[in-house]
Scaffold this active site. Structure first.
Site, PDB file in Angstrom:
ATOM      1  N   GLY A  13     -37.974  78.615  14.514  1.00 36.91           N
ATOM      2  CA  GLY A  13     -36.629  78.798  13.963  1.00 36.91           C
ATOM      3  C   GLY A  13     -35.197  79.463  14.824  1.00 36.91           C
ATOM      4  N   HIS A  18     -31.008  92.438  16.756  1.00 36.36           N
ATOM      5  CA  HIS A  18     -29.368  92.369  17.264  1.00 36.36           C
ATOM      6  C   HIS A  18     -29.359  93.421  15.842  1.00 36.36           C
ATOM      7  CE1 HIS A  18     -29.643  88.543  19.499  1.00 36.36           C
ATOM      8  NE2 HIS A  18     -28.710  89.310  20.350  1.00 36.36           N
TER       9      HIS A  18
END
Ligand SMILES: [Zn+2]
Length: 246
Positions: free
Chosen positions: A188, A117
């Site tokens: 996570g 990203h």
């Protein structure tokens, strides 16, 4: 029950990290519990069409993230992954794919990182045809939107905005790593939304052992993750990635 992972059995290890690994470094997640998108609409602050209509909104959000990052340090999970990478033998591949834009894996010293990203600490031109090279930049641009010196278009943070595709090179590198992987560990991330949900499917198809480490249990359960360990990344990662742990 936490099982040890005999890392020497694996030749191609892929770790995927999401927002949960950075919470202990003071970085607020975008999604899920305590997530920023619960309070503000990403379409008002993070959609690519804002580059033309309201770049101030994009810089307002990402500039504030840059300010947070000035004081943020990698936590025990980032540091352990960086150390782990250096301990593997020369015939083992290690690829760290991260959904995070905070650059904390770099700061911790990891080498083979794919930031799918992007990285909010880099700036590039919003004009795709411009020759400006992206550059490292911690300026938060509180007062004035930065303008490209070559083509006069607004500059933008080097991240994937809503409505944009993943960068071709990063996506290709991630898929290449997943195609060959025999151990896939996601940390996570909920494991249920893209791209994590697609990556684990690819890893499973390649025959990899698949593990999820996250604070919250999968909901709904993603059957491609065969093992799930619940807890804080900064507590579980230093134990699970310890080569001497039995
Ligand atoms: Zn330009």
């Amino acid at each position: 029950m936490l099982k040890s992972i005999e890392f020497s059995h694996y030749r191609s290890i892929v770790v995927l990290t999401g927002a949960g690994i950075s919470v202990a470094s003071g970085i607020r997640p975008f999604r899920g519990q305590g997530g920023l998108w619960n309070e503000i609409n990403p379409l008002d602050y993070a959609h690519y069409s804002l580059l033309e209509t309201n770049p101030e909104a994009i810089w307002g959000l990402d500039g504030s993230l840059r300010k947070q990052l000035r004081n943020a340090q990698p936590n025990a999970a980032h540091i352990k992954l960086a150390e782990f990478e250096t301990q593997l033998s020369s015939d083992q591949q290690f690829t760290l794919i991260t959904q995070n834009i905070d650059g904390l894996h770099h700061l911790a010293g990891s080498s083979n990182i794919i930031e799918i990203h992007g990285n909010v600490l880099w700036t590039r031109c919003s004009n795709q045809d411009c020759s400006l090279t992206p550059y490292s930049d911690s300026n938060s641009y509180d007062d004035l939107i930065p303008i490209c010196q070559i083509c006069a278009s607004p500059l933008r943070p080097d991240i994937v905005l809503f409505g944009e595709q993943l960068p071709v090179k990063q996506e290709w590198l991630a898929k290449k790593a997943l195609r060959d992987c025999d151990l896939f560990i996601a940390i996570g991330t909920s494991g249920t939304v893209s791209p994590a949900s697609n990556f684990v499917r690819s890893a499973d198809y390649a025959g990899a052992r698949t593990i999820l480490i996250n604070l919250e249990p999968m909901e709904p359960r993603n059957p491609y993750f065969k093992e799930e360990y619940l807890g804080y990344a900064e507590e579980l990662v230093p134990i699970m990635f310890d080569m001497s742990y039995k």
